[in-house]
Design a protein around this motif. Structure first.
Motif, PDB file in Angstrom:
ATOM      1  N   UNK A 124       0.821  -1.211   0.000  1.00  0.00           N
ATOM      2  CA  UNK A 124       0.000   0.000   0.000  1.00  0.00           C
ATOM      3  C   UNK A 124       0.857   1.263   0.000  1.00  0.00           C
ATOM      4  N   UNK A 125       1.781   1.340   0.942  1.00  0.00           N
ATOM      5  CA  UNK A 125       2.516   2.580   1.139  1.00  0.00           C
ATOM      6  C   UNK A 125       3.626   2.803   0.125  1.00  0.00           C
ATOM      7  N   UNK A 126       4.288   1.739  -0.315  1.00  0.00           N
ATOM      8  CA  UNK A 126       5.392   1.923  -1.254  1.00  0.00           C
ATOM      9  C   UNK A 126       4.892   2.531  -2.559  1.00  0.00           C
ATOM     10  N   UNK A 127       3.842   1.996  -3.097  1.00  0.00           N
ATOM     11  CA  UNK A 127       3.298   2.544  -4.340  1.00  0.00           C
ATOM     12  C   UNK A 127       2.763   3.955  -4.129  1.00  0.00           C
ATOM     13  N   UNK A 128       2.171   4.177  -2.971  1.00  0.00           N
ATOM     14  CA  UNK A 128       1.638   5.509  -2.679  1.00  0.00           C
ATOM     15  C   UNK A 128       2.759   6.544  -2.613  1.00  0.00           C
ATOM     16  N   UNK A 129       3.832   6.216  -1.916  1.00  0.00           N
ATOM     17  CA  UNK A 129       4.917   7.167  -1.701  1.00  0.00           C
ATOM     18  C   UNK A 129       5.822   7.304  -2.923  1.00  0.00           C
ATOM     19  N   UNK A 130       6.043   6.214  -3.658  1.00  0.00           N
ATOM     20  CA  UNK A 130       7.014   6.274  -4.751  1.00  0.00           C
ATOM     21  C   UNK A 130       6.410   6.638  -6.101  1.00  0.00           C
ATOM     22  N   UNK A 132       2.452   7.266  -6.762  1.00  0.00           N
ATOM     23  CA  UNK A 132       1.194   8.007  -6.806  1.00  0.00           C
ATOM     24  C   UNK A 132       1.359   9.441  -6.292  1.00  0.00           C
ATOM     25  N   UNK A 133       1.829   9.600  -5.055  1.00  0.00           N
ATOM     26  CA  UNK A 133       1.920  10.936  -4.464  1.00  0.00           C
ATOM     27  C   UNK A 133       2.853  11.897  -5.207  1.00  0.00           C
ATOM     28  N   UNK A 134       4.041  11.460  -5.657  1.00  0.00           N
ATOM     29  CA  UNK A 134       4.875  12.425  -6.388  1.00  0.00           C
ATOM     30  C   UNK A 134       4.188  12.976  -7.637  1.00  0.00           C
ATOM     31  N   UNK A 135       3.501  12.120  -8.372  1.00  0.00           N
ATOM     32  CA  UNK A 135       2.819  12.585  -9.585  1.00  0.00           C
ATOM     33  C   UNK A 135       1.640  13.498  -9.241  1.00  0.00           C
ATOM     34  N   UNK A 136       0.885  13.131  -8.228  1.00  0.00           N
ATOM     35  CA  UNK A 136      -0.243  13.968  -7.826  1.00  0.00           C
ATOM     36  C   UNK A 136       0.249  15.332  -7.348  1.00  0.00           C
ATOM     37  N   UNK A 137       1.306  15.337  -6.548  1.00  0.00           N
ATOM     38  CA  UNK A 137       1.856  16.610  -6.066  1.00  0.00           C
ATOM     39  C   UNK A 137       2.416  17.436  -7.216  1.00  0.00           C
ATOM     40  N   UNK A 138       3.083  16.788  -8.147  1.00  0.00           N
ATOM     41  CA  UNK A 138       3.631  17.485  -9.307  1.00  0.00           C
ATOM     42  C   UNK A 138       2.504  18.158 -10.102  1.00  0.00           C
ATOM     43  N   UNK A 139       1.442  17.403 -10.346  1.00  0.00           N
ATOM     44  CA  UNK A 139       0.314  17.963 -11.094  1.00  0.00           C
ATOM     45  C   UNK A 139      -0.376  19.077 -10.313  1.00  0.00           C
ATOM     46  N   UNK A 140      -0.440  18.923  -9.019  1.00  0.00           N
ATOM     47  CA  UNK A 140      -1.109  19.917  -8.187  1.00  0.00           C
ATOM     48  C   UNK A 140      -0.289  21.203  -8.079  1.00  0.00           C
ATOM     49  N   UNK A 141       1.021  21.064  -7.898  1.00  0.00           N
ATOM     50  CA  UNK A 141       1.877  22.240  -7.730  1.00  0.00           C
ATOM     51  C   UNK A 141       1.998  23.025  -9.036  1.00  0.00           C
ATOM     52  N   UNK A 142       2.164  22.318 -10.135  1.00  0.00           N
ATOM     53  CA  UNK A 142       2.339  22.976 -11.436  1.00  0.00           C
ATOM     54  C   UNK A 142       1.053  22.920 -12.266  1.00  0.00           C
ATOM     55  N   UNK A 143      -0.041  23.133 -11.624  1.00  0.00           N
ATOM     56  CA  UNK A 143      -1.361  22.957 -12.206  1.00  0.00           C
ATOM     57  C   UNK A 143      -1.524  23.550 -13.599  1.00  0.00           C
ATOM     58  N   UNK A 155      -0.546  10.551 -15.361  1.00  0.00           N
ATOM     59  CA  UNK A 155      -1.737   9.703 -15.212  1.00  0.00           C
ATOM     60  C   UNK A 155      -1.373   8.239 -15.442  1.00  0.00           C
ATOM     61  N   UNK A 156      -0.501   7.975 -16.403  1.00  0.00           N
ATOM     62  CA  UNK A 156      -0.054   6.591 -16.639  1.00  0.00           C
ATOM     63  C   UNK A 156       0.691   6.070 -15.415  1.00  0.00           C
ATOM     64  N   UNK A 157       1.592   6.878 -14.857  1.00  0.00           N
ATOM     65  CA  UNK A 157       2.363   6.460 -13.673  1.00  0.00           C
ATOM     66  C   UNK A 157       1.436   6.253 -12.484  1.00  0.00           C
ATOM     67  N   UNK A 158       0.474   7.137 -12.287  1.00  0.00           N
ATOM     68  CA  UNK A 158      -0.494   6.978 -11.194  1.00  0.00           C
ATOM     69  C   UNK A 158      -1.292   5.701 -11.388  1.00  0.00           C
ATOM     70  N   UNK A 159      -1.709   5.425 -12.620  1.00  0.00           N
ATOM     71  CA  UNK A 159      -2.467   4.198 -12.900  1.00  0.00           C
ATOM     72  C   UNK A 159      -1.629   2.955 -12.611  1.00  0.00           C
ATOM     73  N   UNK A 160      -0.363   2.975 -13.038  1.00  0.00           N
ATOM     74  CA  UNK A 160       0.525   1.841 -12.744  1.00  0.00           C
ATOM     75  C   UNK A 160       0.665   1.670 -11.233  1.00  0.00           C
ATOM     76  N   UNK A 161       0.809   2.762 -10.501  1.00  0.00           N
ATOM     77  CA  UNK A 161       0.916   2.701  -9.050  1.00  0.00           C
ATOM     78  C   UNK A 161      -0.329   2.133  -8.395  1.00  0.00           C
TER      79      UNK A 161
END
Length: 182
Positions: A124-130, A132-143, A155-161
C-alpha cells in the motif's frame, strides 16, 4: 544544482537508465531460470559457488543496514527530548537505540503473520509514496504549467501505481487469509 533548468533531463535520464537496468536484469533472470524459479532468487543459484554464498550473505546483511538507516531518524527525534549532558546523553542514546531494536524484535516475534502484515503495508505505502503521491503533487503544484504529455505521463504512472498497489494488496491479503484458514 549548478544549472537547475537541466534537472528534468537529468531526472529523465536517471529513470531511463534505472528502468533499462531493471528490465535487463529481469530478462536475464527469466532467460537463466525460465518458469521453474523458486520464490527466493538465492535458492535458484548453484549451491557450490563462492559467488552464491556472497549473494546469500549480501541478501541477509542488506536488511540490517536498511533497518539502521530507517530507525535513525526516530532515534534522533527521541534523543532530542533528552537534555544534553555529554556523558549521560551518550548513555541515553545507547539505551534509546537498543530499546528501539529490542521493541521491534519483540513486536515482530509476538505479532502473528508479521511478515505478511508488513507486505500488506508495504504494497500500500510503497506505491503511494514512490509513484502516486509524487505525480499527484507534481500535477497539483504545477497545475497550469504542465503540458498534455506531462499530464498523460503522470496519469499513466499513477495508474501503474494504483494497479500495482491493488495487486500487491490482494496478494498480501490472500496470503493472510490462507494462513489464517489453513
Amino acid at each position: 544544482m549548478a544549472k537547475p533548468n537541466q534537472f528534468p533531463a537529468v531526472l529523465l535520464a536517471c529513470f531511463g537508465i534505472c528502468t533499462f537496468l531493471y528490465a535487463a536484469g529481469a530478462v536475464m533472470g527469466y532467460k537463466m531460470f525460465g518458469d521453474a524459479i523458486l520464490s527466493q532468487f538465492t535458492l535458484n543459484l548453484p549451491q557450490d559457488l563462492v559467488a552464491t554464498k556472497v549473494a546469500v550473505w549480501t541478501t541477509v546483511v542488506n536488511p540490517f543496514t536498511k533497518y539502521a538507516l530507517t530507525i535513525s531518524p526516530v532515534a534522533m527525534s527521541l534523543e532530542e527530548l533528552i537534555p544534553s549532558n555529554n556523558a549521560k546523553s551518550y548513555l541515553y542514546s545507547i539505551f534509546i537505540r537498543t530499546g528501539l531494536v529490542v521493541s521491534t524484535l519483540l513486536i515482530g516475534l509476538s505479532v502473528p503473520f508479521f511478515g505478511l502484515v508488513m507486505s500488506l503495508i508495504g504494497s500500500l505505502l510503497t506505491m503511494l509514496v514512490t509513484l502516486i503521491l509524487p505525480c499527484v503533487c507534481y500535477l497539483r503544484i504545477l497545475r497550469g504549467k504542465v503540458t498534455r504529455l506531462q499530464v498523460a505521463l503522470c496519469i499513466i504512472i499513477i495508474t501503474v501505481g494504483v494497479v500495482s498497489s491493488a495487486f500487491g494488496t490482494y496478494s498480501a491479503l490472500s496470503e493472510i487469509i490462507k494462513s489464517l484458514g489453513g
